[in-house]
Design a protein around this motif. Structure first.
Motif, PDB file in Angstrom:
ATOM      1  N   PRO A  30       0.806  -1.228   0.000  1.00 60.57           N
ATOM      2  CA  PRO A  30       0.000   0.000   0.000  1.00 60.57           C
ATOM      3  C   PRO A  30       0.839   1.280   0.000  1.00 60.57           C
ATOM      4  N   GLY A  31       2.085   1.189   0.497  1.00 58.15           N
ATOM      5  CA  GLY A  31       2.950   2.368   0.534  1.00 58.15           C
ATOM      6  C   GLY A  31       3.686   2.605  -0.766  1.00 58.15           C
ATOM      7  N   ALA A  32       3.421   1.787  -1.780  1.00 62.38           N
ATOM      8  CA  ALA A  32       4.163   1.902  -3.043  1.00 62.38           C
ATOM      9  C   ALA A  32       3.868   3.227  -3.739  1.00 62.38           C
ATOM     10  N   GLU A  33       4.915   3.783  -4.387  1.00 66.04           N
ATOM     11  CA  GLU A  33       4.758   5.009  -5.171  1.00 66.04           C
ATOM     12  C   GLU A  33       5.332   4.738  -6.548  1.00 66.04           C
ATOM     13  N   ILE A  34       4.432   4.661  -7.537  1.00 64.98           N
ATOM     14  CA  ILE A  34       4.914   4.380  -8.883  1.00 64.98           C
ATOM     15  C   ILE A  34       4.730   5.652  -9.705  1.00 64.98           C
ATOM     16  N   ALA A  35       5.844   6.265 -10.079  1.00 63.27           N
ATOM     17  CA  ALA A  35       5.765   7.570 -10.750  1.00 63.27           C
ATOM     18  C   ALA A  35       7.010   7.806 -11.583  1.00 63.27           C
ATOM     19  N   VAL A  36       6.967   8.856 -12.388  1.00 60.87           N
ATOM     20  CA  VAL A  36       8.099   9.153 -13.264  1.00 60.87           C
ATOM     21  C   VAL A  36       9.303   9.616 -12.449  1.00 60.87           C
ATOM     22  N   MET A  37       9.055  10.336 -11.385  1.00 58.19           N
ATOM     23  CA  MET A  37      10.153  10.690 -10.474  1.00 58.19           C
ATOM     24  C   MET A  37       9.581  11.003  -9.089  1.00 58.19           C
ATOM     25  N   GLY A  38      10.475  11.294  -8.150  1.00 63.21           N
ATOM     26  CA  GLY A  38      10.045  11.599  -6.797  1.00 63.21           C
ATOM     27  C   GLY A  38       9.254  12.898  -6.754  1.00 63.21           C
ATOM     28  N   PRO A  39       8.496  13.127  -5.681  1.00 61.52           N
ATOM     29  CA  PRO A  39       7.597  14.283  -5.601  1.00 61.52           C
ATOM     30  C   PRO A  39       8.294  15.632  -5.763  1.00 61.52           C
ATOM     31  N   GLU A  40       9.475  15.804  -5.148  1.00 60.14           N
ATOM     32  CA  GLU A  40      10.154  17.104  -5.212  1.00 60.14           C
ATOM     33  C   GLU A  40      10.475  17.464  -6.659  1.00 60.14           C
ATOM     34  N   GLY A  41      11.138  16.534  -7.330  1.00 60.14           N
ATOM     35  CA  GLY A  41      11.559  16.786  -8.707  1.00 60.14           C
ATOM     36  C   GLY A  41      10.364  17.001  -9.615  1.00 60.14           C
ATOM     37  N   ALA A  42       9.350  16.169  -9.442  1.00 56.16           N
ATOM     38  CA  ALA A  42       8.171  16.257 -10.307  1.00 56.16           C
ATOM     39  C   ALA A  42       7.455  17.585 -10.109  1.00 56.16           C
ATOM     40  N   ALA A  43       7.249  17.980  -8.842  1.00 59.42           N
ATOM     41  CA  ALA A  43       6.539  19.235  -8.559  1.00 59.42           C
ATOM     42  C   ALA A  43       7.318  20.426  -9.099  1.00 59.42           C
ATOM     43  N   ASN A  44       8.656  20.378  -8.952  1.00 60.12           N
ATOM     44  CA  ASN A  44       9.480  21.475  -9.454  1.00 60.12           C
ATOM     45  C   ASN A  44       9.332  21.666 -10.956  1.00 60.12           C
ATOM     46  N   ILE A  45       9.067  20.588 -11.671  1.00 60.45           N
ATOM     47  CA  ILE A  45       8.933  20.700 -13.126  1.00 60.45           C
ATOM     48  C   ILE A  45       7.494  21.063 -13.512  1.00 60.45           C
ATOM     49  N   ILE A  46       6.543  20.296 -12.987  1.00 60.63           N
ATOM     50  CA  ILE A  46       5.147  20.482 -13.405  1.00 60.63           C
ATOM     51  C   ILE A  46       4.627  21.864 -13.001  1.00 60.63           C
ATOM     52  N   PHE A  47       4.975  22.282 -11.780  1.00 60.11           N
ATOM     53  CA  PHE A  47       4.411  23.535 -11.258  1.00 60.11           C
ATOM     54  C   PHE A  47       5.439  24.669 -11.244  1.00 60.11           C
ATOM     55  N   ARG A  48       6.382  24.610 -12.178  1.00 63.59           N
ATOM     56  CA  ARG A  48       7.465  25.597 -12.188  1.00 63.59           C
ATOM     57  C   ARG A  48       6.921  27.026 -12.220  1.00 63.59           C
ATOM     58  N   LYS A  49       5.986  27.243 -13.144  1.00 60.41           N
ATOM     59  CA  LYS A  49       5.426  28.604 -13.297  1.00 60.41           C
ATOM     60  C   LYS A  49       4.754  29.062 -12.013  1.00 60.41           C
ATOM     61  N   GLU A  50       3.876  28.215 -11.485  1.00 59.65           N
ATOM     62  CA  GLU A  50       3.147  28.576 -10.276  1.00 59.65           C
ATOM     63  C   GLU A  50       4.110  28.887  -9.132  1.00 59.65           C
ATOM     64  N   ILE A  51       5.148  28.064  -9.006  1.00 62.56           N
ATOM     65  CA  ILE A  51       6.086  28.255  -7.900  1.00 62.56           C
ATOM     66  C   ILE A  51       6.860  29.564  -8.088  1.00 62.56           C
ATOM     67  N   MET A  52       7.334  29.796  -9.322  1.00 69.47           N
ATOM     68  CA  MET A  52       8.141  30.990  -9.591  1.00 69.47           C
ATOM     69  C   MET A  52       7.343  32.273  -9.391  1.00 69.47           C
ATOM     70  N   SER A  53       6.071  32.243  -9.797  1.00 64.43           N
ATOM     71  CA  SER A  53       5.295  33.477  -9.765  1.00 64.43           C
ATOM     72  C   SER A  53       4.579  33.694  -8.432  1.00 64.43           C
ATOM     73  N   ALA A  54       4.712  32.717  -7.516  1.00 64.88           N
ATOM     74  CA  ALA A  54       4.021  32.861  -6.230  1.00 64.88           C
ATOM     75  C   ALA A  54       4.696  33.908  -5.356  1.00 64.88           C
ATOM     76  N   GLU A  55       3.901  34.472  -4.454  1.00 58.23           N
ATOM     77  CA  GLU A  55       4.456  35.457  -3.543  1.00 58.23           C
ATOM     78  C   GLU A  55       5.505  34.830  -2.634  1.00 58.23           C
ATOM     79  N   ASP A  56       5.155  33.654  -2.126  1.00 56.72           N
ATOM     80  CA  ASP A  56       6.101  32.878  -1.313  1.00 56.72           C
ATOM     81  C   ASP A  56       6.391  31.572  -2.056  1.00 56.72           C
ATOM     82  N   PRO A  57       7.438  31.559  -2.914  1.00 55.39           N
ATOM     83  CA  PRO A  57       7.689  30.393  -3.762  1.00 55.39           C
ATOM     84  C   PRO A  57       7.899  29.100  -2.950  1.00 55.39           C
ATOM     85  N   GLU A  58       8.593  29.220  -1.822  1.00 53.47           N
ATOM     86  CA  GLU A  58       8.881  28.021  -1.033  1.00 53.47           C
ATOM     87  C   GLU A  58       7.599  27.407  -0.486  1.00 53.47           C
TER      88      GLU A  58
END
Lengths: 122, 515
Positions: B424-452
């Motif tokens: 049940p704890g398995a995670e099957i994905a193209v990459m880990g959450p940090e790397g994936a979020a950094n790519i998919i949501f790059r725009k949102e993160i960059m343009s946010a008031e508090d990017p972190e």
């Protein structure tokens, strides 16, 4: 070499009392940071550096027989630089690019290892 | 001469040969901390089971004063015997006779016992302890090596071939062990290299000791040439004997069947072994022990490329091969060495009818210019090739993370796995959450008031959506999401129903694996 590797995984680390003593390293893969052991081989891996064509390194270890240039001399690609004896062969070494000899780091009859800085150009 | 006298004569002749290279040479051998060739064979095989052949073979060399030299058995002992009742063909080079050097007749004895092993379809064990080619015999000695290598290759995948390195094994001689299935080495005794320290010093000016160049530790830890490391010859023989119990006599047989035993579940509980955070380490061998009979696991190449774990265990009394990512070392990544290690083992299991269980928990491939430049593409491809080609039952359990190319390589459904289970704890994905979020949501993160803050939120979002086994299960890539406690039961069942598996591949002479 004869010592046991630090990464020896003989001890079962999953046991909780041991876990408190173990200090893991960090390995980053795709921005995610993993707690894990690193191997000696990984720690000793050669970091890549952009090759500097102006620094001419020996491609094989051997003995410098004769150097044909002097410091300050202008040279062209293909000019004879030196004779390096290695594997019982007298190898002629030519300049790979045009330039001016900035410094000669070897002397005749000197034994040099592989990837040794022989001549610098400017 | 009466028959009685003839028998006496035979006994005398035998006694002479049994002295090997004579008292002095034997003393030297013992001083080096080594057993003699005969002692080794007798220790390794079942009591009184060894029978020797070609005892009276003599060398044919005539040049360089060799004509008058007597070399008992020409420096090698060959014969048949048993280990735990299993028939074995064996040869042992005798270092006390001309340094165990290999001449024409020496090689002929070895090839004779190899041919026997192939005809009888039984395992072959070679004990190597030799100074190398017998230079006085010239090209005949080289011919001998070549004929051994050829037979090693032809026998590969038909009978198990085991090399035990108990002394020097240098120059061309190293290629016989390299062509065999399992190489055993012993600390301070085994030495293997192509060019020795002296040549390296003369040609390259580098000073290195034999031990640092090609000792047991080097081959067990750095080169991966050895599969089993022991502190003493006795320990080494115990390892050989244990290995014999896990493997079949030949490729048309199955390994011995033992009495089924339950694992020690009070000691090994999967849900307690695997931490919930996919970035935390644990010893995957404990998971193996949680599912195997009697929690037994016989690990191979323990010290080399420890980021992948390979070895044998038993399920319901039958031998099973395990291939597992090891989160404890380099987070369990695949790299050049671990791909080579796993690929060869998968091919071994496939050749000898041993089902393969793959335990997956890896972040992907190891990043680095050194890996790329050393050819991680072609090396990494070996593991894909080996899994895809293997026709034995192939069962996968995704323990935790299975990211990117690593997920595909580790016996995924897509490479034709028979069963793919996920905890049940398995995670099957193209990459880990940090790397994936950094790519998919790059725009949102960059343009946010508090990017972190935004980044953290997006990582969380990604985790909730993809960090689970159900996306893959929804596509049928995972057959079943299982509770940790059910793992052994399901593995046993999967092996049971796969007994008569048929997997026909198109006719071909052979494939072209990325060697």
């Amino acid at each position: 070499m004869a010592t046991k590797p630090k990464t020896s995984t003989k001890a079962s680390v999953s046991k909780k009392e041991e876990e408190s003593k173990v200090r893991f390293n960090t390995l980053v893969v795709n921005d995610d940071k993993y707690r894990t052991f690193l191997t000696e081989k990984y720690k000793n891996r050669k970091k890549w550096e952009k090759p500097d064509l102006k620094k001419i390194l020996s491609q094989i270890s051997g003995t410098v027989i004769k150097v044909y240039v002097e410091e300050g001399q202008k040279v062209k690609e293909g000019d004879l630089m030196m004779v390096l004896e290695a594997m019982k062969m007298k190898n002629k070494i030519y300049f790979p690019i045009d330039g001016t000899v900035k410094k000669i780091h070897v002397s005749e009859n000197e034994k040099i290892p592989r990837e040794h800085l022989m001549i610098e150009l400017k | 001469m009466s028959l009685k006298r003839k028998i006496l004569e035979l006994q005398k002749k035998r006694e002479k040969v049994l002295q090997g290279g004579g008292e002095k040479a034997i003393e030297k051998q013992v001083a080096m901390g080594k057993m003699t060739a005969r002692e080794r064979i007798i220790t390794l095989l079942d009591e009184n089971s060894f029978h020797e052949y070609d005892m009276f073979v003599e060398h044919e060399a005539r040049d360089f004063g060799m004509a008058t030299k007597v070399l008992h058995g020409d420096g090698v002992i060959i014969g048949t015997g048993t280990i735990y009742g299993a028939p074995i063909c064996i040869y042992a080079q005798d270092f006390t006779v001309a340094g165990g050097s290999l001449g024409l007749m020496h090689a002929r004895k070895i090839t004779k016992i190899m041919d026997h092993a192939m005809k009888l379809r039984v395992p072959l064990i070679g004990i190597n302890d030799s100074g190398g080619a017998r230079i006085q015999e010239g090209v005949n000695s080289l011919a001998g090596y070549g004929e051994i290598f050829y037979r090693n290759t032809i026998a590969s995948g038909v009978i198990p071939q085991i090399s035990v390195i108990l002394g020097p094994c240098a120059g061309g001689a190293v290629y016989s062990p390299a062509l065999t299935d399992f190489v055993f080495v012993v600390d301070k005794i085994s030495k293997m290299f192509i060019t020795g320290p002296e040549v390296i010093k003369t040609v390259l000016g580098e000073e290195i000791s034999m031990e640092d160049l090609g000792g047991a530790r080097v081959h067990s830890e750095i080169t991966g040439n050895a599969h089993f490391y022991a502190e003493s010859e006795i320990e080494c023989f115990d390892q050989v004997k244990k290995l014999i119990t896990y493997i079949p006599w030949n490729n048309s047989k199955k390994a011995y069947s033992f009495e089924a035993k339950e694992p020690k579940i009070d000691q090994y509980k999967i849900d307690e072994i695997i931490p919930g955070n996919p970035k935390d380490p644990y010893d995957v061998r404990d998971v193996v022990r949680a599912v195997t009979d009697d929690s037994d696991f016989f690990e191979i190449q323990e010290l080399w490329a420890a980021n992948i774990v390979i070895g044998f265990g038993r399920m319901n009394g039958q031998t099973v091969g395990f291939v597992c990512n090891q989160p404890l070392v380099l987070a369990g990544v695949l790299d050049i060495d671990s791909s080579d290690k796993a690929a060869r083992f998968i091919r071994y299991c496939d050749a000898f009818n041993i089902p393969i269980i793959t335990l997956v928990d890896l972040p992907g491939y190891l990043p680095g210019a050194d890996q790329e430049h050393a050819g991680v593409i072609r090396h990494g491809a070996k593991i894909l090739y080996a899994y895809s080609e293997a026709s034995v039952p192939k069962i996968t359990v995704i323990l935790r993370k299975a990211y990117g190319g690593g997920y595909i390589a580790m016996n995924s459904r897509h490479l034709n796995a028979d069963f793919v289970f996920a905890l049940p704890g398995a995670e099957i994905a193209v990459m880990g959450p940090e790397g994936a979020a950094n790519i998919i949501f790059r725009k949102e993160i960059m343009s946010a008031e508090d990017p972190e803050k935004m980044r953290k939120q997006k990582v969380k979002e990604y985790k909730e959506k993809f960090a689970n086994p159900y996306v893959a299960a929804a596509k049928g890539y995972v057959d079943s999401v299982i509770e940790p406690e059910e793992t052994r039961k399901l593995l046993l069942h999967a092996i049971e129903v796969s007994k008569n598996k048929v997997d026909t591949k198109p006719d071909k002479k052979h494939g072209i694996p990325p060697f």
